[in-house]
Write a protein that holds these residues in place. Structure first.
Motif, mmCIF file in Angstrom:
data_model
loop_
_atom_site.group_PDB
_atom_site.id
_atom_site.type_symbol
_atom_site.label_atom_id
_atom_site.label_comp_id
_atom_site.label_asym_id
_atom_site.label_seq_id
_atom_site.Cartn_x
_atom_site.Cartn_y
_atom_site.Cartn_z
ATOM 1 N N LYS A 119 29.214 -25.146 14.527
ATOM 2 C CA LYS A 119 30.234 -25.337 15.537
ATOM 3 C C LYS A 119 29.194 -25.979 17.331
ATOM 4 C CE LYS A 119 31.542 -20.622 14.371
ATOM 5 N NZ LYS A 119 30.892 -19.885 14.284
ATOM 6 N N ARG A 120 28.059 -26.062 17.124
ATOM 7 C CA ARG A 120 27.772 -26.815 18.325
ATOM 8 C C ARG A 120 28.138 -28.489 18.092
ATOM 9 N NH1 ARG A 120 22.423 -27.952 18.250
ATOM 10 N NH2 ARG A 120 21.231 -26.781 16.499
ATOM 11 N N ILE A 121 27.895 -29.066 17.329
ATOM 12 C CA ILE A 121 27.903 -30.328 17.196
ATOM 13 C C ILE A 121 29.187 -30.812 16.877
ATOM 14 C CG2 ILE A 121 27.961 -30.904 14.420
ATOM 15 C CD1 ILE A 121 26.204 -33.145 16.962
ATOM 16 N N GLY A 122 30.311 -29.741 16.409
ATOM 17 C CA GLY A 122 31.676 -30.004 16.161
ATOM 18 C C GLY A 122 32.678 -29.704 17.813
ATOM 19 N N ALA A 123 31.470 -29.292 18.896
ATOM 20 C CA ALA A 123 32.038 -29.341 19.809
ATOM 21 C C ALA A 123 31.513 -30.080 21.021
ATOM 22 C CB ALA A 123 31.794 -27.603 20.141
ATOM 23 N N TRP A 124 30.606 -30.539 20.614
ATOM 24 C CA TRP A 124 29.796 -31.740 21.270
ATOM 25 C C TRP A 124 31.238 -33.506 20.548
ATOM 26 C CZ3 TRP A 124 27.544 -36.685 19.716
ATOM 27 C CH2 TRP A 124 27.056 -37.126 20.237
ATOM 28 N N MET A 125 31.196 -33.677 19.856
ATOM 29 C CA MET A 125 31.968 -34.863 18.267
ATOM 30 C C MET A 125 33.557 -34.571 19.572
ATOM 31 S SD MET A 125 30.837 -34.280 15.283
ATOM 32 C CE MET A 125 32.069 -35.357 14.392
ATOM 33 N N ASP A 126 33.725 -33.708 19.759
ATOM 34 C CA ASP A 126 35.258 -33.519 19.940
ATOM 35 C C ASP A 126 35.518 -33.707 21.726
ATOM 36 O OD1 ASP A 126 36.269 -32.484 17.730
ATOM 37 O OD2 ASP A 126 36.113 -30.346 18.616
ATOM 38 N N ARG A 127 34.425 -33.311 21.882
ATOM 39 C CA ARG A 127 34.216 -33.722 23.811
ATOM 40 C C ARG A 127 34.110 -35.066 23.785
ATOM 41 N NH1 ARG A 127 29.414 -31.189 25.599
ATOM 42 N NH2 ARG A 127 28.417 -32.908 25.893
ATOM 43 N N ILE A 128 33.381 -36.345 22.996
ATOM 44 C CA ILE A 128 33.521 -37.660 23.129
ATOM 45 C C ILE A 128 34.367 -38.227 22.556
ATOM 46 C CG2 ILE A 128 30.663 -37.164 23.191
ATOM 47 C CD1 ILE A 128 31.209 -38.978 20.610
ATOM 48 N N ALA A 129 34.809 -37.546 21.858
ATOM 49 C CA ALA A 129 36.332 -37.530 20.881
ATOM 50 C C ALA A 129 37.418 -38.398 22.029
ATOM 51 C CB ALA A 129 36.710 -36.871 19.842
ATOM 52 N N ALA A 130 37.265 -38.249 23.425
ATOM 53 C CA ALA A 130 37.743 -38.504 24.259
ATOM 54 C C ALA A 130 37.843 -39.344 24.889
ATOM 55 C CB ALA A 130 38.489 -37.473 24.880
ATOM 56 N N LEU A 131 35.764 -40.077 25.053
ATOM 57 C CA LEU A 131 35.715 -41.141 25.187
ATOM 58 C C LEU A 131 36.239 -42.479 25.233
ATOM 59 C CD1 LEU A 131 31.345 -40.502 25.070
ATOM 60 C CD2 LEU A 131 33.725 -39.470 27.604
ATOM 61 N N ASP A 132 36.718 -42.353 24.072
ATOM 62 C CA ASP A 132 37.479 -43.883 23.743
ATOM 63 C C ASP A 132 35.835 -45.086 23.988
ATOM 64 O OD1 ASP A 132 39.548 -45.526 22.284
ATOM 65 O OD2 ASP A 132 40.094 -46.018 25.088
ATOM 66 N N ALA A 133 34.864 -45.115 23.556
ATOM 67 C CA ALA A 133 33.917 -45.744 23.659
ATOM 68 C C ALA A 133 32.652 -45.925 22.535
ATOM 69 C CB ALA A 133 33.241 -45.917 25.273
ATOM 70 N N PRO A 134 32.057 -46.723 22.913
ATOM 71 C CA PRO A 134 31.037 -46.342 21.463
ATOM 72 C C PRO A 134 29.720 -45.341 22.155
ATOM 73 C CG PRO A 134 31.468 -49.006 22.333
ATOM 74 C CD PRO A 134 31.861 -47.825 23.292
ATOM 75 N N VAL A 135 29.140 -44.447 21.048
ATOM 76 C CA VAL A 135 28.127 -43.822 21.332
ATOM 77 C C VAL A 135 26.790 -43.500 20.801
ATOM 78 C CG1 VAL A 135 28.108 -41.670 21.558
ATOM 79 C CG2 VAL A 135 30.484 -42.304 22.886
ATOM 80 N N CYS A 136 26.155 -43.512 20.676
ATOM 81 C CA CYS A 136 24.638 -43.495 20.475
ATOM 82 C C CYS A 136 24.126 -41.896 20.400
ATOM 83 C CB CYS A 136 23.797 -44.516 20.532
ATOM 84 S SG CYS A 136 22.327 -44.658 19.305
ATOM 85 N N ALA A 137 24.059 -41.277 19.665
ATOM 86 C CA ALA A 137 22.998 -39.640 19.253
ATOM 87 C C ALA A 137 21.764 -40.023 18.758
ATOM 88 C CB ALA A 137 24.189 -38.848 19.509
ATOM 89 N N ILE A 138 20.858 -40.054 18.883
ATOM 90 C CA ILE A 138 20.014 -40.007 17.790
ATOM 91 C C ILE A 138 19.252 -38.517 17.565
ATOM 92 C CG2 ILE A 138 17.096 -40.049 17.350
ATOM 93 C CD1 ILE A 138 17.615 -42.382 19.910
ATOM 94 N N THR A 139 19.475 -37.644 16.369
ATOM 95 C CA THR A 139 19.742 -36.250 15.914
ATOM 96 C C THR A 139 18.459 -35.922 14.825
ATOM 97 O OG1 THR A 139 21.076 -34.422 16.062
ATOM 98 C CG2 THR A 139 21.816 -36.219 15.085
ATOM 99 N N HIS A 140 19.214 -35.375 14.475
ATOM 100 C CA HIS A 140 18.259 -34.894 13.313
ATOM 101 C C HIS A 140 18.841 -34.793 11.889
ATOM 102 C CE1 HIS A 140 15.251 -33.507 15.791
ATOM 103 N NE2 HIS A 140 16.083 -33.223 16.739
#
Length: 193
Positions: free
Chosen positions: A120-141
């Motif tokens: 739920k939390r990573i999905g909410a973050w992904m849905d938020r950045i989907a609107a950026l229309d740009a390359p995004v990098c994320a370092i996670t686990h």
């Protein structure tokens, strides 16, 4: 143009090499730090970069010379009472508990977070950045990469446990009306697209 999300798994730690549940305060091990320092990242992913608040994620970003904003939604699962403990120790002290957790990731570890909560939390973050229309990098686990794949591809959480997510591996997703998997792979000497 679509949003492209590059998920980079943190570099190796002692717990990842020894079969232990990670601790957010755990540093990279020496080999993990060296590998992260040698990783190559395309310049297009350096503009909008995020990382988990964990020490290993901060050290991975630093070793890669990547200025990444801390994002709590990229945090690893909370493993509660199992944090820092080895798989063998848990199997010996609580026979069947580890197998039960692996067979049903919707259940959290004792005192910890479930994969459903992470999804739920990573999905909410992904849905938020989907609107950026740009390359995004994320370092996670690893578990968060698996949850991101479940969100993007509508996969059952249990099936994502069959996906190996190695230290410094790259998962590339894109969003153009819906999420799509572009690639899964180990980091190499070249920069991802």
């Amino acid at each position: 143009m679509a949003t492209t999300l590059l998920l980079i798994c943190i570099a190796a730690t002692a717990s990842s090499r020894e079969g232990r549940f990670p601790d957010p305060a755990e540093p990279l091990d020496a080999a993990g730090a060296r590998a992260a320092a040698q990783a190559v990242l395309s310049d297009r992913f350096r503009t909008s970069a995020y990382r988990s608040p964990s020490r290993a994620a901060a050290e991975t970003a630093s070793a890669m010379a990547l200025s990444a904003s801390e994002e709590a939604l990229l945090s690893d699962l909370s493993y509660g009472d199992w944090t820092g403990r080895s798989f063998a120790e848990i199997a010996g002290a609580q026979p069947g508990a580890l197998d039960l957790w692996l067979s049903d990731p919707t259940q959290g570890t004792p005192g910890g977070e479930s994969m459903d909560q992470a999804l739920k939390r990573i999905g909410a973050w992904m849905d938020r950045i989907a609107a950026l229309d740009a390359p995004v990098c994320a370092i996670t686990h690893p578990m968060i990469v698996r949850a991101a794949l479940a969100h993007a591809l509508d996969l059952p959480l249990r099936s994502t446990l069959a996906i190996d997510v190695a230290p410094l591996s790259h998962t590339v997703l894109s969003f153009n009306r819906s999420w799509r998997l572009q690639s899964l792979g180990l980091a190499s000497g070249h920069a991802p697209g």
